[in-house]
Design an enzyme around this catalytic site. Structure first.
Site: not given
Ligand code: PEP
Ligand code: MG
Length: 903
Positions: A30, A100, A109, A111, A344, A464, A585, A641, A768, A787, A789-792, A857, A877
Site C-alpha cells: 500500500k 492503516r 482485512g 490487520m 494493488r 469479506h 504401478r 514398474r 527410493e 526415477s 520415488g520420493t515417497n519412499d 515419480c 522430467y
Molecule cells: C515412491 O515411493 O515415491 C513411489 C512412487 O512409489 P510408491 O508410492 O508406489 O511406493
Molecule cells: Mg515407492
C-alpha cells in the site's frame, strides 16, 4: 563522523514522494503504491509511511521503538500539517488522519485500520464549524471511537454495535444514516461509558497520544491470530512486518455528493476486460468492505457524478498501463472530488487470472513469459473444479430459491451449517458443508476453509466473504438478501422455502444461484471439452486454457509425465498434455475382475510349477493392459514398474474371502490364514517388497517383462510406436539391479527371437532407498534411467512412516514453536534433506552415465515448489497424477523462467 540515521518514515504528497513502487518490502504494498500514484500525478491525499523495519524492531523489542522513529513521525506530521494548512486534532482547524496497515504482500482485512484520528470533544466542534455539517462531524467521531476502542484497546466490536442498535431502537430508526446529530451524540456518550468500563480509562483526547497508540496497535496486529493464520494459509513467509500508512483523511460520508468505493480494472471473477466495482454514497470505506450495506454497481456512478466516473475510467487505464496488470483500487469522493486511496494487483479467481493474462498478451500489454510467471500454479487445479450439473437441474425442473451475487465461481453442494465452528466440526466428520452466514468476518476463515461453498445474506462482491472465498477458490454466493437466518433455531427461510441445519443446499458461484436441494456436481468445462462432451467452440474458458498452455509449452524445459495405470487415466493425462507415463504401478492392475484370484494363487503356490501356472493366467491380462496403455500413449514413453508391494496386501483378511479362496485352491481356510500370517511383517514397508520379490521369485519379473515386451511388439505391429521402459523398484545395491536386469534381458532376447521382431526399450530403476542415492554412480553404470520415488525416499530418509506420520507431522510443520519443516515433507520435497540426496544421486548418476534419463515419480512430482527444485537440479522430467499434469506443466514453465532470470 556522525552516525547515519536509519530512515523509518517516507513522505508522499503534492506530486512528490520519497518512496517508489519498487520499495514494497520496506513500505508495504500500500505504502509503495501510494508513493507511486502520487509520483505519477494521481489525486492521492498526502501522508507518510512508517517502514516495515520499524515494525520488525517493535516486534522483537517488546514494543520499543527504534531510535529516531518517534522524532521522524513527528517531523513528518509537521510536514503534513504544513502542506495541509491544518493541525492534527486542532481546536480551530483540525487535520484528521487515517492509520492503516500494509504489508509487502496484501492480506485483506487481516490487520487493522483506524479512520478519523484526531477527533476529540473540541476538535469535533471545529470540524462542525469548518464543514458546516454537524451530522457528519458527530458521525465521524463515533466511527473513530468505535474503531479506536475495538482495534487499539480491544473493546469488543459487538458491544459498540449493540450500543448503536440500542439508540436506533430507542429512536425507532432502522438505518445508521437515519440517526441525526443528537442521536449520534447519544451514541458517543454511550461509547464513552463503554470504553471506560472496558479499559478503566477515559477515551483519549490528546491527538498525539491517539496517534502513537494507533501506530502501536497496527504494529501489534502483525502478530494477531488471524494475521498469522492468514499468512500460514497463504504461505506468506519471510516478511519483516507491516508498514503503517498515516494519511490525511478524505471523507466519503460528507453527504450525498460524497461516497466511497472499490473497483477492479477487470472482472476479478471472470477476468473479462470491463471496469468492475461498487460504491456507496455517503459512506466510509468500512461500510463497503464489511458488507453492512449492499453497494451499487460502478456503472451507476455515471448518473450520480459523470465527471468523477469519467475520471475513474481514465485512472483505470492509466493504472493498467502503468502496472501492466489488473488493479484493485479504493477511492473516495469528497464533496464531488475524487481521491485515490489505494491500488494493488487485484486478487482474483484462477478463471480471472487465466483470462486476464491471455487477453493482456493479446492486447500487447505483457509478454507470454510475464503471463506464465504470474498465474498461480498452486491455484491452477481449480480450473478443473466441478460445476453444478445443468442437465440435472433442467431434467428435474429445479428452480433457484434465490439469487445472490456470483462472488466466487464453482459449483458446490452440501449440508448447511450456520456457524464457522459447526462447519469445521461437521467437515471433520467427512460431511460436505455449505456455510451460510448473514455476513462473514475474519474469525470465520477456519469454517470457510473447510466449506465446499459459502453463502452470505449481506455484502457485495468485495465483502469479506467474497474476497476470502475467491482467494481460497471456494465457491461463494454473497449478498443473497432474501435469505433470513434464524441463528437460535438453526433454520433459514428464503422466499417460502424453509431449511434447517443439515439440510442440503447447492450453489452456483458462477451465476449466484442458490438451490434448496441436492444437485450433483460435475466436471469443469475444460474437462468436458477434453472428454469430448462439449464442443471446443462453445467454451471460452477452454480457448483461454488452450492458448495459455501453448505459451507454457514454448517455455518449459522439464518434461511432464503422468502416473497412470489404466488406459482411461492415460488418455486423460495425454489430453492434459502428459508427454509419457513416468510411473505405471503394475500392482494396481491386479485388483480388477478375477485377476486378484490369480495373483492370490501365485502367492499361495507352494512350488515353482504352481506359481508359474498362476502367473501364466496373469500374463494375457497384463499384456492386454499394456497394449491398451501403449495405444493410448501413441508412441510416448511408458515407464512400467515391476511388482512392488508386500504380497500380504493381496491376501484377503475377511473370513468369506478366505473361504472362497480356499475353495478355489483346494485348501482349507486355516491354510490360507496360515499363509497370510506367515507373510505378516512388523515393518512391511522395509520388508519383502520391491525388487526383493523379483529376486526371490524371478518368475514374477519374467512374466511381467514378457507381458510388457509382447504388448509392445503387438502394438508396434499395428503401426503405433512404443517406448517401454522397465523399472525395477526399491533397489538399494547395484547387485540387486544387475540380478534383475539379467533376468529381464534373457526374457527380452527370447521374445525377440520368438517374434522375429525387436522394439526399443530401456531398463532402469527407482531411487527410493537412501543407499541407492548414495551409490547412484555404481547403479548408473548399469541403469539407463533413474526415477526418484520420493515417497519412499522421504519415508526412509526422514524415518517418517508414510502411513502413520500424520499424528505429529501437522505440529512439526504448523506449530509456531516448532516449524521444523517448512512444508509437509510428503507433499513438498524436503530440499535440505531428501532434496540433497536427489541432487547428489543425479550428479553421481551422470558422472558414470552421462546419458542417463532422470525423473521423479513420487507425489512430489505434481507439487510446484518441488518442480522448481527438480528443474534446478537438472532432472529431465517430473511425473504426477493426470489432473496435476497441467499444474506441473505450468510450474515447469515458471521454473524455466526463474532459471533464465537467475542467470
Ligand atoms: C515412491 O515411493 O515415491 C513411489 C512412487 O512409489 P510408491 O508410492 O508406489 O511406493
Ligand atoms: Mg515407492
Amino acid at each position: 563522523m556522525a552516525e547515519k540515521k536509519t530512515k523509518y518514515v517516507y513522505f508522499f504528497g503534492s506530486g512528490k514522494a520519497e518512496g517508489t513502487a519498487q520499495m514494497k518490502e520496506l513500505l508495504g504494498g500500500k505504502g509503495a503504491n501510494l508513493a507511486d500514484m502520487t509520483s505519477i500525478g494521481l489525486p492521492v491525499p498526502p501522508g507518510f509511511t512508517i517502514s516495515t523495519e520499524a515494525c520488525a524492531y517493535y516486534s522483537s523489542h517488546e514494543g520499543a521503538y527504534p531510535q529516531g522513529l518517534r522524532e521522524q513521525v513527528l517531523e513528518n506530521l509537521a510536514k503534513l500539517e504544513t502542506l495541509m494548512g491544518a493541525k492534527l486534532g486542532d481546536n480551530e482547524n483540525p487535520l484528521l488522519v487515517s492509520v492503516r496497515s500494509g504489508a509487502a504482500q496484501s492480506m485483506p482485512g487481516m490487520m487493522d485500520t483506524i479512520l478519523n484520528l484526531g477527533l476529540n470533544p473540541t476538535s469535533v466542534k471545529a470540524l462542525i464549524a469548518k464543514t458546516n455539517n454537524e451530522r457528519f462531524a458527530w458521525d465521524s467521531y463515533r466511527r473513530f471511537m468505535q474503531m479506536f476502542g475495538d482495534v487499539v484497546m480491544g473493546v469488543p466490536h459487538h458491544e459498540f454495535e449493540s450500543a448503536l442498535q440500542d439508540v436506533k431502537d430507542s429512536k425507532g430508526k432502522s438505518l445508521d444514516t437515519e440517526l441525526d446529530s443528537k442521536d449520534l451524540q447519544e451514541v458517543i456518550a454511550r461509547y464513552q461509558r463503554l470504553y471506560k468500563r472496558y479499559t478503566g480509562e477515559e477515551f483519549p483526547v490528546d491527538p498525539i497520544d491517539q496517534l502513537f497508540k494507533s501506530i502501536n496497535a497496527v504494529f501489534k496486529s502483525w502478530n494477531n491470530e488471524r494475521a498469522n493464520k492468514y499468512r500460514q494459509m497463504n504461505d506468506i513467509r519471510g516478511l519483516l512486518g507491516t508498514a503503517v500508512n498515516i494519511q490525511s483523511m478524505v471523507f466519503g460520508n460528507m453527504g450525498d455528493t460524497s461516497g466511497t468505493g472499490v473497483a477492479f480494472t477487470r472482472d476479478p471473477s471472470t477476468g473479462e476486460n470491463q471496469f468492475y466495482g461498487e460504491y456507496l454514497m455517503n459512506a466510509q470505506g468500512e461500510d463497503v468492505v464489511a458488507g453492512i450495506r449492499t453497494p451499487e454497481p460502478i456503472e451507476t456512478l455515471r448518473a450520480v457524478n459523470a465527471d468523477v466516473y469519467d475520471q475513474l475510467v481514465g485512472i483505470r487505464s492509466i493504472l493498467e498501463k502503468h502496472y501492466k496488470d489488473m488493479q484493485d483500487i479504493e477511492f473516495t469522493i469528497q464533496e464531488g472530488k475524487l481521491y485515490m486511496l489505494q491500488t494493488r494487483n487485484g486478487k482474483r479467481t484462477i478463471f480471472s487470472w487465466l483470462r486476464s493474462q491471455v487477453e493482456m498478451v493479446e492486447e500487447g500489454l505483457i509478454d507470454k513469459e510475464t503471463a506464465i510467471a504470474r498465474v498461480p500454479a498452486g491455484e491452477f487445479g481449480k480450473l478443473f473444479a466441478p460445476i453444478l450439473d445443468a442437465k440435472y437441474i433442467r431434467d428435474n425442473g429445479l428452480n433457484e430459491v434465490t439469487r445472490g451475487l456470483n462472488a466466487s465461481p464453482g459449483g458446490a453442494c452440501g449440508q448447511i451449517y450456520f456457524t464457522a465452528d459447526k462447519a469445521e466440526e461437521m467437515a471433520a466428520l467427512g460431511k460436505d458443508v455449505i456455510l451460510v452466514r448473514a455476513e462473514t468476518s475474519p474469525e470465520d476463515i477456519g469454517g470457510m476453509a473447510v466449506a465446499k461453498g459459502v453463502v452470505t445474506c449481506r455484502g457485495g462482491m468485495t465483502s469479506h466473504a467474497a474476497v476470502v472465498a475467491r482467494g481460497m477458490g471456494c465457491p461463494c454466493v454473497s449478498g443473497a438478501g432474501d435469505i433470513h437466518i434464524n441463528e437460535a433455531k438453526k433454520t433459514l427461510e428464503v422466499n417460502g422455502t424453509n431449511l434447517s441445519e443439515g439440510d442440503y443446499m447447492s450453489i452456483d458461484g458462477f451465476t449466484g444461484a442458490v438451490y434448496g436441494t441436492k444437485i450433483p456436481v460435475r466436471s469443469s468445462e475444460i474437462v468436458q471439452v477434453l472428454n469430448g462432451h462439449m464442443k471446443e467452440s462453445e467454451s471460452n474458458l477452454f480457448y483461454n486454457y488452450k492458448t495459455f498452455m501453448a505459451y507454457v509449452q514454448e517455455v518449459k524445459r522439464l518434461g511432464v509425465y503422468t502416473n497412470a495405470d489404466t488406459p482411461h487415466d492415460t488418455e486423460m493425462a495425454v489430453a492434459f498434455g502428459a508427454e509419457g507415463i513416468g510411473l505405471c504401478r503394475t500392482e494396481h492392475m491386479f485388483f480388477g475382475g478375477n485377476r486378484i484370484m490369480s495373483i492370490r494363487k501365485m502367492i499361495l503356490a507352494n512350488n515353482l510349477i504352481a506359481r508359474e501356472k498362476a502367473l501364466s493366467e496373469l500374463l494375457p491380462m497384463q499384456r492386454g493392459d499394456f497394449e491398451a496403455i501403449f495405444l493410448a500413449l501413441e508412441g510416448r514413453p511408458a515407464t512400467i514398474r515391476l511388482l512392488d508391494p508386500p504380497l500380504h496386501e493381496f491376501l484377503p483378511n475377511d473370513h468369506t474371502s478366505r473361504h472362497e479362496l480356499a475353495l478355489q485352491m483346494g485348501l482349507t481356510v486355516e491354510e490360507v490364514a496360515q499363509k497370510s500370517s506367515a507373510l505378516h511383517e512388523f515393518n512391511p514397508m522395509l520388508g519383502f517388497r520391491g525388487c526383493r520379490l523379483a529376486i526371490i521369485y524371478p518368475e514374477i519379473l519374467r512374466m511381467q517383462v514378457r507381458a510388457i515386451i509382447e504388448a509392445a511388439i503387438n502394438v508396434k505391429r499395428k503401426g503405433v510406436d512404443v517406448l517401454p521402459e522397465i523399472m525395477i523398484p526399491l533397489v538399494g545395491n547395484y547387485k540387486e539391479f544387475v540380478f534383475c536386469k539379467k533376468h529381464a534381458l534373457e526374457v527380452i532376447e527370447k521374445i525377440f527371437n520368438e517374434q522375429g521382431m525387436k522394439v526399443h526399450y530401456k531398463i532402469g530403476t527407482m531411487i527410493e532407498v537412501p543407499r541407492a542415492a548414495i551409490t547412484a554412480d555404481e547403479i548408473a553404470r548399469e541403469a539407463e534411467f533413474f526415477s526418484f520415488g520420493t515417497n519412499d525416499l522421504t519415508q526412509m530418509t526422514c524415518g517418517f512412516s508414510r502411513d502413520d506420520a500424520a499424528s505429529f507431522l501437522g505440529p512439526y510443520v504448523n506449530d509456531t514453536d516448532k516449524q521444523f519443516y517448512d512444508y509437509d515433507p510428503f507433499a513438498t520435497i524436503d530440499i535440505d534433506g531428501v532434496g540433497k540426496l536427489v541432487d547428489m544421486a543425479a550428479k553421481l548418476g551422470r558422472s558414470t552415465n552421462p546419458e542417463i534419463k532422470l525423473g521423479i515419480c513420487g507425489e512430489h512430482g505434481g507439487d510446484p515448489k518441488t518442480i522448481a527444485f527438480c528443474d534446478k537440479v537438472g532432472l529431465d522430467y517430473v511425473s504426477c497424477s493426470p489432473f496435476r499434469v497441467p499444474i506441473a506443466r505450468l510450474a515447469a514453465a515458471q521454473a524455466s523462467i526463474a532459471a533464465k532470470k537467475a542467470k
